[in-house]
Design an enzyme around this catalytic site. Sequence first.
Site, PDB file in Angstrom:
ATOM      1  N   HIS A   1      16.312  14.195  18.822  1.00 45.41           N
ATOM      2  CA  HIS A   1      15.586  15.049  19.656  1.00 45.41           C
ATOM      3  C   HIS A   1      13.902  14.897  19.617  1.00 45.41           C
ATOM      4  O   HIS A   1      13.923  13.995  18.903  1.00 45.41           O
ATOM      5  CB  HIS A   1      16.476  16.024  19.064  1.00 45.41           C
ATOM      6  CG  HIS A   1      16.101  15.985  17.674  1.00 45.41           C
ATOM      7  ND1 HIS A   1      16.925  15.630  16.820  1.00 45.41           N
ATOM      8  CD2 HIS A   1      15.113  16.737  16.517  1.00 45.41           C
ATOM      9  CE1 HIS A   1      16.390  15.950  15.585  1.00 45.41           C
ATOM     10  NE2 HIS A   1      15.576  16.070  15.157  1.00 45.41           N
TER      11      HIS A   1
ATOM     12  N   CYS B   1      14.417  19.855   8.180  1.00 46.91           N
ATOM     13  CA  CYS B   1      14.339  18.340   8.272  1.00 46.91           C
ATOM     14  C   CYS B   1      12.719  18.160   8.942  1.00 46.91           C
ATOM     15  O   CYS B   1      12.317  19.572   9.419  1.00 46.91           O
ATOM     16  CB  CYS B   1      15.168  17.971   9.692  1.00 46.91           C
ATOM     17  SG  CYS B   1      14.941  18.989  11.237  1.00 46.91           S
TER      18      CYS B   1
END
Length: 652
Positions: A67, A175
Amino acid sequence: MKIQDLLNKDVMLLDLQATTKEAVIDEMVSKLVEKGIVTDFDTFKAGIMNREAQTSTGLGDGIAMPHSKNAAVKEATVLFAKSNKGVDYEALDGAPVDLFFMIAAPDGANDTHLAALAELSQYLLKDGFADKLRQVTTPDDVIALFNETEEEKKEEAPAAPATDNQDFIVAVTACTTGIAHTYMAEEALKKQAAEMGVAIKVETNGASGIGNKLTADDIKRAKGVIIAADKAVEMDRFDGKPLISRPVAEGIKKPEELISIILDDKADTYTAAADSAAVSDASAEKLSLGGAFYKHLMSGVSQMLPFVIGGGIAIALAFLIDNLMGVPKDQLSNLGSYHELASLFKNVGNAAFEFMLPILAGYIAYSIAEKPGLVAGFVAGYIAKSGLAFGKVPFASGGKETLALAGVPSGFLGALVGGFLAGGVILLLKKLLTGLPRSLEGVKSILLYPLLGVLVTGFLMLFVNIPMASINTALNSFLENLSGSSAVLMGLLVGGMMAVDMGGPVNKAAYVFGTGTLAATVSSGGSVVMASVMAGGMVPPLAVFVATLLFKDKFTKEERDSGLTNIVMGLSFITEGAIPFGAADPARAIPSFIVGSALTGALVGLSGIKLMAPHGGIFVIALTSNALLYLLYILIGAVVSGILFGMLRKAK
C-alpha cells in the site's frame, strides 16, 4: 464507504503471471496505470517499495497488502489479485503469498476510504474467508463474496460488555503508514481476546488519526497494556502499568502470546521517565537502554539510507563514466567530474550526500522526542557536516590564535551524537516547561520547542564537533590506509557480523559502519569496509542454495525450492533470504554462515577491493575495483558455508 466501493472490478487480476515479489508489484501497478487509477508508474511504485523496505506487507497465511498513500493516485482504489502458483513475497511467516490487495490512496484524500480499508482486515481475519477468495474465478465472484460476508457480520451478535470478574486489557496499534497493518493488528487482537474470554479495547494510530482513543479510566481499569507499533505512540499515560511493546507484525501474528503475557503477569511495569516516546522494534523485546539506543539509531539510519544509496551510486557512476570515456593522466585529479556527463552524475550524487547527515541526526531526534526533536536534529546534523565549532584559529591580520568559529566537520559520528543530543535536549525542555499555564500549550510546540531546541542544541554542537572531529579524522585515516593484516581483520569482523543475525542489530551495525565510510572514501575509489560488508552479506543466501543443491536428502522439497530463490536474494544483497533456514536450525546454520561470510570479508580486505556503492549486490559489481576477484571471493565463502551447513545438518 464500504470496502466494496473501493474494490474495482476493472483492475482485478485473478491469474497473476509474475513469479517474484517485485514482478508482482510491477504487474499490479501496471494495471492501475493502464486503467487510469495511477498517473505515474515510477512515483507510485517508489511509494510501494519504500513501504516494503520498512516491513514486508506479506502478512502471512498467504496474504499481502502492499500500500501507498501517493501523489500519483487519482482515486482511492483496492486492487485484488490472485496467484495460482504462489509467490515468495518475503512474508512475515516465510510462506508463499497467493492473495494480494494493493491499496492505492490519494495524497489529499479525506479519511472515509481509510475506514473502508480498516474493514478489509476484519474480512481477511474471518475464518474461512481467505480460502473462499482462493476459489473465486470472476471479479463478480469477489464482490459477491464480500457482500455475502457483510450480511453474515450483520447477523452476528455484538460483543458483550466487560463484566466485573472478566479480565480487561488495552492495546495500541500503529504502523508507519497507518493504513493496513494498524487495522490488521487491531482485528487480530480483538478476535483473539474474544476467543480467550478477555475484554479488550484497542486504540488505532492510523493515517486518519487516533481511533477509539483510550481514556484515563480505560487505562486505570486495565490489567495491562499491549503496544503493537512500528512508530512512536503516546506513552506517558501508561506510567506504572504492566506493558509489553512489540512490532505491529507481532500484533497480527502473535496476538495470543501478547495477551497471555499480560494475563500471566509477565509484563514489566512501564516507567514514563525511562522512555517518553516508545517505538517497537523486532530486535528489542524490552525497552532497555541498549534496545532504546538501537531503535533510535535505526530510525535515523533507515531514513538516511535512501540518500546514501541514491547519492553513493550516482557518484560511483560518475567515476565509472569517466573511466570508460578516458581521462588524461594530468587530469586524474578531476576523475569523476572531467566529462560533462560524469560531472552531472557527481553533482546529483553530491546533492543527495548533502542531506545525509542532517537526515540521520534529525530522525534520531524524532524517534526520541517526536516532532519537536526534528528541527533540532536537522540543525545538529548540519553543524556536524559543515564543521562549525569553537576552536583556536589564526587571527587574520597578526597570525595570533584566537577563539572563534572554525570549520571542523565531525561527519557521521558527529551527526550520530548530535541526533541523540538533540533528542535529549527536547526531552529536557519538555520536562522544564511542564509547569507553563495550559493557555500556553500551543506556544510550546510552535515556538518554544523549536527556538530553544535549535539554540541549545546548536550551541552544544559547537563544542561536540571538536572531539568528534578528531575521532572521525583518525577513523578516516585508518580506513584510507587499510592494508595487509588490518584490512584482513576488519574484513573478517564486518563480514562475519553480516551473518550473525542476517538483518538484525549485529548485521545492521556492520552495515551502518560500512555506509559511514563511503563519504570519506568515494574520492579515493571507494571503501574496502563497504566492499567487505556487502560481500559478507551476500554469502548466507547463496550458501543456502549450495547446501540445498549438494545435500538434497537433508532438505524437504519446499526447502530446496526456497534454496533456488535464495540465488536471487544473495546476488541482490538481501541477507534476510537465509533467515528461515537460520531460524529453523540456528545451532548449525548460523555458525556455518558466519564462517563463510567472515572468510569472504577477510579475502576482500586482503586484496584491498574497494566498493563505491552502499547496496545493489551484483547489479553494482562494476563499481568495485576488481569485479572478477570480488565475485570469486563471494563464491568461495558461499561454497564453504554451504558445505559446512550441509554436513552439519541432520537428514530429513
